[in-house]
Scaffold this active site. Structure first.
Site, PDB file in Angstrom:
ATOM      1  N   ASN A   4      -7.337   5.171   3.655  1.00  0.00           N
ATOM      2  CA  ASN A   4      -6.555   5.551   4.879  1.00  0.00           C
ATOM      3  C   ASN A   4      -5.324   4.890   5.048  1.00  0.00           C
ATOM      4  OD1 ASN A   4      -7.990   2.894   5.003  1.00  0.00           O
ATOM      5  ND2 ASN A   4      -7.591   2.873   7.429  1.00  0.00           N
ATOM      6  N   HIS A   5      -4.684   3.974   4.230  1.00  0.00           N
ATOM      7  CA  HIS A   5      -3.673   3.646   4.431  1.00  0.00           C
ATOM      8  C   HIS A   5      -2.458   4.516   3.419  1.00  0.00           C
ATOM      9  CE1 HIS A   5      -3.651  -0.369   6.589  1.00  0.00           C
ATOM     10  NE2 HIS A   5      -4.830  -0.089   6.621  1.00  0.00           N
ATOM     11  N   HIS A  59     -13.590   6.373  -0.048  1.00  0.00           N
ATOM     12  CA  HIS A  59     -12.842   5.219   0.855  1.00  0.00           C
ATOM     13  C   HIS A  59     -13.760   4.778   1.976  1.00  0.00           C
ATOM     14  CE1 HIS A  59      -9.869   2.500   1.950  1.00  0.00           C
ATOM     15  NE2 HIS A  59      -9.971   2.849   3.522  1.00  0.00           N
ATOM     16  N   HIS A 148     -12.850   0.167   2.368  1.00  0.00           N
ATOM     17  CA  HIS A 148     -12.653   0.371   3.815  1.00  0.00           C
ATOM     18  C   HIS A 148     -12.958  -0.778   4.816  1.00  0.00           C
ATOM     19  CE1 HIS A 148     -11.307   2.472   7.230  1.00  0.00           C
ATOM     20  NE2 HIS A 148     -12.427   2.684   7.703  1.00  0.00           N
TER      21      HIS A 148
END
Length: 180
Positions: A4-5, A59, A148
């Site tokens: 997500n980053h 993730h 995550h």
């Protein structure tokens, strides 16, 4: 794998943008900047992988938009996360990058993830142990491995150990006191 980053809107705020601006003395909005090149690369990264046809790696996890591995494999790249999450592929993308297992194995189904769905897309969910089992069975997989979330001992299990959350960073952000 993409997390997500690895998203322009997140990493411009959570460190990468500042790092590129400070260490490389660049304007991160310049199309020729390292920041833009990295984010262009991230948009091509795979969201999931399988190991020997039995281990599914992602993730964050699954959600209502992901019932088969092909749901992820069929996404056309490059792919960017849109803030409103309304484009058809955004459900799959946000499920894979942002969703989490429920707090307990007794919580079943998909539930709204109020902690992470700050854009109110409805695509970021918590998934129960029943959904892990259904996904693995539907795809002939045995285990799902994800990151995550911080696992204080370096890893956590869920869904009768069918799901393993791995944390590879000791003392995340210098304040979590977790193992890796």
């Amino acid at each position: 794998l993409r997390g997500n980053h690895e998203d322009r809107s997140i990493n411009s705020v959570y460190g990468l943008g500042e790092e590129c601006a400070t260490r490389l003395h660049e304007d991160i909005n310049d199309p020729a900047s390292a920041f833009q090149a990295l984010n262009n690369t991230f948009s091509w990264m795979p969201l999931a992988a399988t190991i020997e046809g039995k281990i599914f790696c992602v993730h964050a996890g699954i959600g209502p938009s992901i019932t088969k591995i092909e749901d992820i494999a069929n996404l056309h790249r490059p792919i960017e996360i849109t803030p409103d999450g309304t484009a058809p592929e955004q459900g799959v993308l946000q499920n894979a990058l942002w969703s989490d297992p429920t707090e307990t194995e007794a919580e079943l189904g998909f539930r709204r993830n109020f902690l992470r769905d700050y854009g109110n897309s409805g695509n970021i969910v918590k998934y129960g142990s029943d959904k892990v089992t259904q996904f693995l069975q539907a795809n002939n997989m045995e285990i799902m491995i994800r990151g995550h979330e911080i696992a204080m001992e370096g890893f956590d299990t869920f869904a009768s150990s069918q799901l393993i959350t791995v944390t590879s960073c000791t003392d995340y952000c210098g304040r979590q006191h977790n193992a890796a």
